[in-house]
Design an enzyme around this catalytic site. Structure first.
Site, PDB file in Angstrom:
ATOM      1  N   ARG A 123       0.908  -1.316  -0.039  1.00 33.74           N
ATOM      2  CA  ARG A 123      -0.060   0.289  -0.102  1.00 33.74           C
ATOM      3  C   ARG A 123       0.797   1.257   0.022  1.00 33.74           C
ATOM      4  O   ARG A 123       1.888   1.380   0.823  1.00 33.74           O
ATOM      5  CB  ARG A 123      -1.029   0.129   1.224  1.00 33.74           C
ATOM      6  N   ARG A 132       2.228   1.158  10.027  1.00 37.01           N
ATOM      7  CA  ARG A 132       1.794   1.369   8.912  1.00 37.01           C
ATOM      8  C   ARG A 132       2.890   1.524   7.870  1.00 37.01           C
ATOM      9  O   ARG A 132       3.618   2.289   7.734  1.00 37.01           O
ATOM     10  CB  ARG A 132       1.023   2.956   9.087  1.00 37.01           C
ATOM     11  N   GLU A 190      -6.550  -0.920  15.453  1.00 34.99           N
ATOM     12  CA  GLU A 190      -7.233  -1.980  14.684  1.00 34.99           C
ATOM     13  C   GLU A 190      -6.276  -3.325  14.177  1.00 34.99           C
ATOM     14  O   GLU A 190      -4.880  -2.640  13.690  1.00 34.99           O
ATOM     15  CB  GLU A 190      -7.746  -1.208  13.186  1.00 34.99           C
ATOM     16  N   SER A 237     -10.380  -6.313  10.287  1.00 34.22           N
ATOM     17  CA  SER A 237     -11.636  -5.834   9.769  1.00 34.22           C
ATOM     18  C   SER A 237     -12.168  -6.556   9.010  1.00 34.22           C
ATOM     19  O   SER A 237     -11.976  -7.320   8.027  1.00 34.22           O
ATOM     20  CB  SER A 237     -11.305  -4.519   9.127  1.00 34.22           C
ATOM     21  N   ARG A 245       0.768  -6.250  12.658  1.00 37.72           N
ATOM     22  CA  ARG A 245       0.075  -5.620  13.813  1.00 37.72           C
ATOM     23  C   ARG A 245       0.001  -6.695  14.937  1.00 37.72           C
ATOM     24  O   ARG A 245       0.218  -6.310  16.217  1.00 37.72           O
ATOM     25  CB  ARG A 245      -1.218  -5.156  13.516  1.00 37.72           C
TER      26      ARG A 245
END
Length: 425
Positions: free
Chosen positions: A260, A275, A347, A350, A389
């Site tokens: 990403r 991130r 988070e 999801s 994460r």
């Protein structure tokens, strides 16, 4: 993508869904383009009939030895009119498709309204946050002190938002991915899949990343895209298919790297590996009968929760509000794990149901038993979970005062029996 028939019949409901998303109503514009296109289509049908009649008259005139010049001129004019109408129809269809392709899925009736994450609603928590008799450190502090996380080396190789992991931390990262994929395949009934990491435009269009979110992706010079998540190739396995209802639900999972650009994340989470441009994730995808999608969302979320429960991590489950959901989602549950070093929930998974939104874009259907026609399937996707994460969560929750990290019992078989990552490596 949306059902035009539904928009024609329920324009106010369509606009309410967009308004709940914080967008302007669009039904009037959609219906105007649709009406103009349908008018041109009717005109094309009339011209086709006129051409056929004139062509028939030409044949009759020739059989009778009569001059057919007038009829031939009429056919030539009709062909010109048809070409112009076909061009107009294509332009209107393209404009309508572009408009609909840029609109997000409408939220479910039970999704809370709100502008951003502050309106998300906590549904439940699990476990308790650990209590330390020392000041908790963040994962990058622990990793760097152990000599097993090297952000400077990664920056030398690739720039910001990368990390080099070494020794036991690298093995722990690998162990987490293996543990998750084993759990979902052996216990949860997902089929392990190894999809391509490079895909074409239509694949990202099918799941909703294109055309609107191209800046969030990495593109190669020969027009491949690096996948931002395995949801993209896994969901598209059903694209252009008419599935046997007996094959539903179709549940697949994959452990893949994800890429990403983080285009909208300037200045956010710049320290550590929260991130990253490149990370690994175990993804779960379900393709189900429309009547089963709500139950499947609950099931999928529980599968993701099991990962954290087996690792002994404290977390909470929240339902996202209308302003915080992803583009293709109809309803989303986020699982947020507690990170002691940050003193915050973040988070880690999801899980979303997309209804038939993606299926319409991908033309993924099934044929109900005893029926001639087909229906669109419903698609769901969820992180099961983000490996990086989860590594952060394990490091921060299992840290010790001397800088060592205890290894959760569930991971020890994947670590060759190692129970502690100590400063001496």
């Amino acid at each position: 993508m949306f059902d035009l028939k539904w928009i024609r019949e329920s324009p106010d409901e369509f606009d309410r869904g967009l308004t709940r998303r914080g967008l302007q109503p669009a039904a009037a514009r959609v219906l105007d383009l649709d009406a103009r296109r349908r008018k041109v289509q009717t005109r094309l049908q009339e011209l086709q009939t006129k051409r056929n009649e004139a062509s028939k008259a030409i044949g009759e005139a020739k059989r009778q030895g009569q001059d057919a010049a007038a009829q031939m001129a009429e056919v030539a004019q009709v062909k010109e009119d048809m070409a112009a109408a076909e061009g107009e129809e294509r332009a209107l269809a393209g404009e309508l498709d572009d408009l609909l392709a840029g609109l997000p899925n409408t939220p479910g009736a039970d999704v809370p309204d709100g502008a951003d994450e502050h309106a998300n609603v906590c549904l439940r928590t699990h476990g308790e946050a650990p209590r330390f008799n020392f000041e908790a450190r963040e994962h990058y502090e622990l990793g760097e002190a152990l000599g097993m996380m090297d952000f400077a080396a990664a920056a030398k190789l690739s720039g910001a938002r990368f990390v080099v992991m070494r020794q036991a931390i690298a093995r722990l990262h690998r162990a987490l991915g293996q543990f998750m994929i084993d759990l979902h395949t052996i216990e949860h009934g997902y089929m392990e899949t190894n999809p391509p990491y490079l895909v074409r435009d239509h694949v990202l269009y099918g799941t909703g990343q294109l055309p609107k979110f191209g800046e969030d992706l990495f593109r190669t010079t020969d027009d491949f895209w690096l996948i931002p998540t395995a949801e993209v190739p896994l969901t598209n396995l059903a694209a252009d298919e008419i599935l046997d209802p007996e094959a539903l639900p179709m549940r697949v999972t994959a452990l893949t790297p994800c890429f990403r650009s983080e285009a909208g994340a300037a200045g956010k989470d710049t320290r550590g590996m929260l991130r990253q441009h490149q990370f690994e994730k175990v993804e779960m995808v379900s393709v189900v009968h429309p009547d089963k999608s709500d139950d499947e969302l609950e099931r999928m979320t529980k599968c993701a929760e099991t990962v954290l429960q087996r690792l002994g991590l404290h977390y909470r489950v929240v339902v996202l509000c209308t302003g915080d959901m992803g583009f293709a989602a109809r309803k989303t549950f986020d699982i947020e794990v507690w990170l002691p070093g940050q003193g915050a929930y973040r988070e880690i998974s999801s899980c979303s149901t997309c209804g038939d939104f993606q299926a319409r874009r991908m033309k993924a259907r099934f044929r109900p038993a005893g029926e001639k026609g087909t229906r669109y399937v419903h698609t769901l996707n969820g992180s099961g979970v983000a490996v990086g994460r989860c590594l952060i969560a394990v490091m921060e929750n299992y840290q010790r005062d001397d800088g060592s990290i205890a290894i959760p019992e569930a991971l020890q078989p994947y670590m060759g029996g190692l129970s502690v990552i100590a400063p001496d490596g």
